[in-house]
Scaffold this motif. Structure first.
Motif, PDB file in Angstrom:
ATOM      1  N   GLN A   5      -7.998  92.276 -21.595  1.00  0.00           N
ATOM      2  CA  GLN A   5      -7.773  93.758 -21.624  1.00  0.00           C
ATOM      3  C   GLN A   5      -9.330  94.235 -21.135  1.00  0.00           C
ATOM      4  O   GLN A   5      -9.561  95.158 -20.264  1.00  0.00           O
ATOM      5  N   ARG A   6     -10.547  93.886 -21.849  1.00  0.00           N
ATOM      6  CA  ARG A   6     -11.649  94.224 -21.544  1.00  0.00           C
ATOM      7  C   ARG A   6     -11.982  93.871 -20.505  1.00  0.00           C
ATOM      8  O   ARG A   6     -13.053  94.632 -19.568  1.00  0.00           O
ATOM      9  N   LEU A   7     -11.988  92.589 -20.018  1.00  0.00           N
ATOM     10  CA  LEU A   7     -12.078  92.115 -18.599  1.00  0.00           C
ATOM     11  C   LEU A   7     -11.577  92.666 -17.693  1.00  0.00           C
ATOM     12  O   LEU A   7     -12.112  93.107 -16.460  1.00  0.00           O
ATOM     13  N   GLU A   8     -10.273  93.164 -17.822  1.00  0.00           N
ATOM     14  CA  GLU A   8      -9.583  93.843 -16.791  1.00  0.00           C
ATOM     15  C   GLU A   8     -10.145  95.212 -16.315  1.00  0.00           C
ATOM     16  O   GLU A   8     -10.218  95.847 -15.084  1.00  0.00           O
ATOM     17  N   VAL A   9     -10.660  95.986 -17.495  1.00  0.00           N
ATOM     18  CA  VAL A   9     -11.108  97.213 -17.376  1.00  0.00           C
ATOM     19  C   VAL A   9     -12.610  97.252 -16.564  1.00  0.00           C
ATOM     20  O   VAL A   9     -12.897  97.797 -15.570  1.00  0.00           O
ATOM     21  N   GLU A  10     -13.268  96.339 -17.030  1.00  0.00           N
ATOM     22  CA  GLU A  10     -14.731  95.939 -16.364  1.00  0.00           C
ATOM     23  C   GLU A  10     -14.350  95.538 -14.792  1.00  0.00           C
ATOM     24  O   GLU A  10     -15.070  96.032 -13.759  1.00  0.00           O
ATOM     25  N   TYR A  11     -13.454  94.503 -14.512  1.00  0.00           N
ATOM     26  CA  TYR A  11     -13.028  94.335 -13.253  1.00  0.00           C
ATOM     27  C   TYR A  11     -12.625  95.331 -12.407  1.00  0.00           C
ATOM     28  O   TYR A  11     -13.305  95.770 -11.144  1.00  0.00           O
ATOM     29  N   HIS A  12     -12.072  96.334 -12.683  1.00  0.00           N
ATOM     30  CA  HIS A  12     -11.616  97.404 -11.994  1.00  0.00           C
ATOM     31  C   HIS A  12     -12.563  98.601 -11.787  1.00  0.00           C
ATOM     32  O   HIS A  12     -12.842  98.967 -10.601  1.00  0.00           O
ATOM     33  N   THR A  13     -13.578  98.492 -12.718  1.00  0.00           N
ATOM     34  CA  THR A  13     -14.744  99.430 -12.520  1.00  0.00           C
ATOM     35  C   THR A  13     -15.593  98.794 -11.453  1.00  0.00           C
ATOM     36  O   THR A  13     -16.635  99.387 -11.031  1.00  0.00           O
ATOM     37  N   SER A  14     -15.663  97.505 -11.300  1.00  0.00           N
ATOM     38  CA  SER A  14     -16.553  96.590 -10.366  1.00  0.00           C
ATOM     39  C   SER A  14     -15.871  96.802  -9.044  1.00  0.00           C
ATOM     40  O   SER A  14     -16.887  96.394  -7.988  1.00  0.00           O
TER      41      SER A  14
END
Length: 202
Positions: A95-104
């Protein structure tokens, strides 16, 4: 008839065992037996499938290829077990990685740029796989290599979870990934050197 049935069973078992194997082994690559010296031919079928999916997603959406690959491989139960060995809840990690991925995601990555990223990742994954005695490049090796990537999205999430790429590699190799080493480990494979990563303090 019994012998025929037994033979058919052996054939099915053999097919099941080799269905996901790579076209060529890393041993063959090191001895120059892989066409055009293409190390991508040492990816096993499952690893190749994950890599293609992450590649297409990144080409379409942009963002961090490494994060996309980790998220793509994230459905593997053995990877989830490895994260739990580090006292990391897999669902929370992704979930954390998904959030950071979308912000990238800030637009598509140039075709040549992502091709070079994939090429270097496969080389690093090959070294990891060979170091742990594997004949081919598995999805485990790709996951570990992506964790080591110099990528701000992946690094940020690892920091948030208080772990390092070395931790992930050790956790995975303690599971199903570790095999007895069959060959001496070379300093370089196909022109790329082994990497050392400084362990971050928790």
């Amino acid at each position: 008839l019994k012998w025929l049935a037994f033979l058919l069973i052996l054939m099915v078992v053999d097919w099941a065992l080799h269905a996901h194997k790579a076209h060529y082994s890393l041993y063959q690559f090191l001895h120059g037996h892989v066409p055009s010296n293409n190390i991508a031919l040492c990816l096993n079928r499952r690893a190749l499938s994950y890599l293609v999916r992450a590649y297409e997603k990144t080409r379409t959406l942009g963002g961090s290829f490494y994060a996309s690959l980790i998220l793509t491989i994230g459905d593997r139960p053995d990877i989830a077990r490895a994260l739990k060995r580090l006292d990391i809840e897999p669902k929370e990690f992704y979930q954390r990685l998904e959030v950071e991925y979308h912000t990238s995601i800030q637009g598509n990555i140039a075709h040549n740029d992502i091709n070079e990223i994939v090429k270097e990742l496969i080389k690093h994954a090959a070294h990891i796989a060979y170091t742990h005695g594997r004949d081919d490049i598995s999805d485990h090796a790709l996951f570990i290599a992506a964790s080591y990537a110099p990528d701000h999205v992946v690094e940020k999430v690892l920091d948030m979870c208080g772990i390092t790429a070395q931790d992930i590699e050790q956790a995975i190799t303690q599971g199903e990934f570790l095999f007895s080493k069959r060959f001496s480990i070379p300093r370089a494979i196909g022109g790329f050197l082994s990497r050392t990563t400084k362990k971050r303090t928790h």
